[in-house]
Design a protein around this motif. Structure first.
Motif, PDB file in Angstrom:
ATOM      1  N   GLU A  74       0.831  -1.208   0.000  1.00 26.08           N
ATOM      2  CA  GLU A  74       0.000   0.000   0.000  1.00 26.08           C
ATOM      3  C   GLU A  74       0.864   1.256   0.000  1.00 26.08           C
ATOM      4  O   GLU A  74       0.599   2.204  -0.754  1.00 26.08           O
ATOM      5  N   ILE A  75       1.893   1.271   0.824  1.00 28.69           N
ATOM      6  CA  ILE A  75       2.771   2.443   0.902  1.00 28.69           C
ATOM      7  C   ILE A  75       3.493   2.668  -0.424  1.00 28.69           C
ATOM      8  O   ILE A  75       3.562   3.801  -0.930  1.00 28.69           O
ATOM      9  N   ILE A  76       4.011   1.597  -1.011  1.00 28.38           N
ATOM     10  CA  ILE A  76       4.716   1.723  -2.291  1.00 28.38           C
ATOM     11  C   ILE A  76       3.763   2.203  -3.383  1.00 28.38           C
ATOM     12  O   ILE A  76       4.103   3.085  -4.185  1.00 28.38           O
ATOM     13  N   SER A  77       2.556   1.642  -3.405  1.00 29.52           N
ATOM     14  CA  SER A  77       1.570   2.036  -4.420  1.00 29.52           C
ATOM     15  C   SER A  77       1.216   3.514  -4.297  1.00 29.52           C
ATOM     16  O   SER A  77       1.133   4.234  -5.303  1.00 29.52           O
ATOM     17  N   LEU A  78       1.004   3.978  -3.072  1.00 28.08           N
ATOM     18  CA  LEU A  78       0.681   5.386  -2.859  1.00 28.08           C
ATOM     19  C   LEU A  78       1.847   6.287  -3.261  1.00 28.08           C
ATOM     20  O   LEU A  78       1.643   7.361  -3.831  1.00 28.08           O
ATOM     21  N   ALA A  79       3.063   5.842  -2.972  1.00 28.16           N
ATOM     22  CA  ALA A  79       4.238   6.632  -3.342  1.00 28.16           C
ATOM     23  C   ALA A  79       4.366   6.738  -4.861  1.00 28.16           C
ATOM     24  O   ALA A  79       4.689   7.811  -5.397  1.00 28.16           O
ATOM     25  N   VAL A  80       4.088   5.637  -5.560  1.00 28.40           N
ATOM     26  CA  VAL A  80       4.153   5.651  -7.026  1.00 28.40           C
ATOM     27  C   VAL A  80       3.093   6.588  -7.600  1.00 28.40           C
ATOM     28  O   VAL A  80       3.372   7.410  -8.479  1.00 28.40           O
ATOM     29  N   VAL A  81       1.862   6.463  -7.094  1.00 29.59           N
ATOM     30  CA  VAL A  81       0.770   7.321  -7.579  1.00 29.59           C
ATOM     31  C   VAL A  81       1.091   8.790  -7.316  1.00 29.59           C
ATOM     32  O   VAL A  81       0.920   9.647  -8.194  1.00 29.59           O
ATOM     33  N   ALA A  82       1.563   9.086  -6.107  1.00 26.89           N
ATOM     34  CA  ALA A  82       1.892  10.473  -5.767  1.00 26.89           C
ATOM     35  C   ALA A  82       3.017  10.999  -6.648  1.00 26.89           C
ATOM     36  O   ALA A  82       2.975  12.151  -7.113  1.00 26.89           O
ATOM     37  N   GLY A  83       4.017  10.163  -6.891  1.00 26.83           N
ATOM     38  CA  GLY A  83       5.137  10.589  -7.721  1.00 26.83           C
ATOM     39  C   GLY A  83       4.737  10.843  -9.161  1.00 26.83           C
ATOM     40  O   GLY A  83       5.101  11.868  -9.755  1.00 26.83           O
ATOM     41  N   VAL A  84       3.949   9.927  -9.721  1.00 20.67           N
ATOM     42  CA  VAL A  84       3.543  10.051 -11.128  1.00 20.67           C
ATOM     43  C   VAL A  84       2.613  11.242 -11.333  1.00 20.67           C
ATOM     44  O   VAL A  84       2.857  12.107 -12.184  1.00 20.67           O
ATOM     45  N   PHE A  85       1.533  11.300 -10.544  1.00 22.55           N
ATOM     46  CA  PHE A  85       0.550  12.359 -10.760  1.00 22.55           C
ATOM     47  C   PHE A  85       1.032  13.711 -10.230  1.00 22.55           C
ATOM     48  O   PHE A  85       0.702  14.754 -10.796  1.00 22.55           O
ATOM     49  N   GLY A  86       1.803  13.682  -9.146  1.00 18.27           N
ATOM     50  CA  GLY A  86       2.353  14.936  -8.646  1.00 18.27           C
ATOM     51  C   GLY A  86       3.270  15.584  -9.669  1.00 18.27           C
ATOM     52  O   GLY A  86       3.227  16.802  -9.887  1.00 18.27           O
ATOM     53  N   THR A  87       4.075  14.758 -10.338  1.00 20.51           N
ATOM     54  CA  THR A  87       4.970  15.265 -11.379  1.00 20.51           C
ATOM     55  C   THR A  87       4.186  15.718 -12.610  1.00 20.51           C
ATOM     56  O   THR A  87       4.482  16.758 -13.211  1.00 20.51           O
ATOM     57  N   ALA A  88       3.166  14.924 -12.978  1.00 19.63           N
ATOM     58  CA  ALA A  88       2.377  15.252 -14.172  1.00 19.63           C
ATOM     59  C   ALA A  88       1.604  16.556 -14.002  1.00 19.63           C
ATOM     60  O   ALA A  88       1.471  17.339 -14.951  1.00 19.63           O
ATOM     61  N   TYR A 107      -4.623   9.725   2.702  1.00 24.21           N
ATOM     62  CA  TYR A 107      -5.265   8.426   2.470  1.00 24.21           C
ATOM     63  C   TYR A 107      -4.663   7.370   3.394  1.00 24.21           C
ATOM     64  O   TYR A 107      -5.387   6.621   4.054  1.00 24.21           O
ATOM     65  N   TYR A 108      -3.336   7.320   3.432  1.00 24.65           N
ATOM     66  CA  TYR A 108      -2.699   6.305   4.269  1.00 24.65           C
ATOM     67  C   TYR A 108      -3.015   6.536   5.743  1.00 24.65           C
ATOM     68  O   TYR A 108      -3.329   5.590   6.476  1.00 24.65           O
ATOM     69  N   TYR A 109      -2.956   7.797   6.175  1.00 30.22           N
ATOM     70  CA  TYR A 109      -3.258   8.104   7.577  1.00 30.22           C
ATOM     71  C   TYR A 109      -4.687   7.690   7.942  1.00 30.22           C
ATOM     72  O   TYR A 109      -4.912   7.021   8.965  1.00 30.22           O
ATOM     73  N   ILE A 110      -5.647   8.082   7.105  1.00 29.17           N
ATOM     74  CA  ILE A 110      -7.056   7.778   7.381  1.00 29.17           C
ATOM     75  C   ILE A 110      -7.305   6.280   7.353  1.00 29.17           C
ATOM     76  O   ILE A 110      -7.951   5.721   8.254  1.00 29.17           O
ATOM     77  N   HIS A 111      -6.790   5.612   6.318  1.00 31.76           N
ATOM     78  CA  HIS A 111      -7.045   4.177   6.174  1.00 31.76           C
ATOM     79  C   HIS A 111      -6.399   3.390   7.309  1.00 31.76           C
ATOM     80  O   HIS A 111      -7.011   2.476   7.878  1.00 31.76           O
ATOM     81  N   ARG A 112      -5.178   3.733   7.639  1.00 33.16           N
ATOM     82  CA  ARG A 112      -4.480   3.046   8.727  1.00 33.16           C
ATOM     83  C   ARG A 112      -5.200   3.266  10.056  1.00 33.16           C
ATOM     84  O   ARG A 112      -5.464   2.309  10.796  1.00 33.16           O
ATOM     85  N   ARG A 113      -5.523   4.511  10.357  1.00 29.78           N
ATOM     86  CA  ARG A 113      -6.176   4.787  11.636  1.00 29.78           C
ATOM     87  C   ARG A 113      -7.536   4.101  11.725  1.00 29.78           C
ATOM     88  O   ARG A 113      -7.917   3.585  12.783  1.00 29.78           O
ATOM     89  N   ALA A 114      -8.256   4.093  10.605  1.00 35.70           N
ATOM     90  CA  ALA A 114      -9.576   3.470  10.601  1.00 35.70           C
ATOM     91  C   ALA A 114      -9.503   2.002  10.998  1.00 35.70           C
ATOM     92  O   ALA A 114     -10.333   1.510  11.771  1.00 35.70           O
ATOM     93  N   THR A 144     -11.471   8.479   1.949  1.00 35.77           N
ATOM     94  CA  THR A 144     -11.281   9.682   2.759  1.00 35.77           C
ATOM     95  C   THR A 144     -12.524  10.558   2.846  1.00 35.77           C
ATOM     96  O   THR A 144     -12.825  11.111   3.901  1.00 35.77           O
ATOM     97  N   LYS A 145     -13.242  10.689   1.736  1.00 29.76           N
ATOM     98  CA  LYS A 145     -14.493  11.451   1.683  1.00 29.76           C
ATOM     99  C   LYS A 145     -15.427  10.751   0.692  1.00 29.76           C
ATOM    100  O   LYS A 145     -14.963  10.197  -0.298  1.00 29.76           O
ATOM    101  N   PRO A 146     -16.747  10.797   0.918  1.00 24.81           N
ATOM    102  CA  PRO A 146     -17.667  10.021   0.078  1.00 24.81           C
ATOM    103  C   PRO A 146     -18.158  10.738  -1.179  1.00 24.81           C
ATOM    104  O   PRO A 146     -19.185  10.374  -1.744  1.00 24.81           O
ATOM    105  N   TRP A 147     -17.426  11.736  -1.640  1.00 23.15           N
ATOM    106  CA  TRP A 147     -17.936  12.600  -2.706  1.00 23.15           C
ATOM    107  C   TRP A 147     -18.346  11.841  -3.961  1.00 23.15           C
ATOM    108  O   TRP A 147     -19.467  11.982  -4.444  1.00 23.15           O
TER     109      TRP A 147
END
Length: 205
Positions: A74-88, A107-114, A144-147
């Motif tokens: 999960e951590i690696i996946s989030l890091a990849v997504v953040a890196g790719v889309f943050g750069t894009a 996302y990680y904070y909320i999901h982990r704490r939940a 994180t939010k039900p939008w």
């Protein structure tokens, strides 16, 4: 900057919905296993589902940290997504790029704490509690939010105590929550789980 950041929050919530539904759960195929473009993430996620169904929403993997392969994935996946889309997004909008980084961490904070504090999850993100503990686990895709669950009609509530105060999933003055609930109920209301007892009662009537 702030407009871009707010736009990034909306885009990230939409990505949560898409990734959860199509990557982590996978799509149904007649006579075949579910398909995901990232099968390891789907495998990890379904193990997560089996774990929390047996332990009343708690996931020991978050206690073990990165020594647990699901948490590490999960951590690696989030890091990849953040890196790719943050750069894009950076050349287009620094605010959107910043929002991507914030949302990945949040996302990680909320999901982990939940999954370490189920009572907190029931009160703060009941839509995600419903995702796991509801009879229908192919719904309530946002974490994180039900939008986007409201936008796309996939918010399915199992009990009154698991209904969020408003579709934004944030604390608002009661008058604003009531107005928002009224407006959304006319346009895109949440669905409710049909209780077996109610079905039997209706059938007997």
């Amino acid at each position: 900057m702030w407009k871009g950041f707010l736009a990034g929050l909306v885009v990230a919530n939409g990505f949560e919905w898409v990734a959860h539904k199509y990557i982590l759960h996978g799509t149904h195929r007649a006579g075949k296993p579910r398909y995901s473009p990232v099968p390891d993430s789907m495998k990890s996620h379904w193990e997560h589902h089996r774990e929390v169904r047996k332990t009343d929403f708690h996931d020991q993997g978050y206690v073990e940290g990165i020594s647990n392969w699901r948490t590490k994935n999960e951590i690696i996946s989030l890091a990849v997504v953040a890196g790719v889309f943050g750069t894009a997004f950076y050349p287009v909008s620094k605010g959107m790029s910043l929002a991507v980084l914030y949302c990945a961490g949040n996302y990680y904070y909320i999901h982990r704490r939940a999954h370490l504090e189920p009572e907190w999850a029931m009160k703060r993100i009941p839509w995600h509690y419903d995702h796991h503990m509801n009879s229908n686990q192919d719904a309530n895709w946002c974490v994180t939010k039900p939008w986007f669950d409201y936008i796309l009609g996939t918010r399915v509530i199992s009990a009154p105590e698991l209904q969020e105060a408003n579709p934004l999933g944030i604390a608002l003055p009661q008058v604003l929550s009531d107005s928002l609930n009224w407006a959304v109920s006319r346009i895109r209301p949440a669905k409710w789980v049909e209780k077996k007892a109610e079905r039997l009662e209706n059938a007997a009537a």
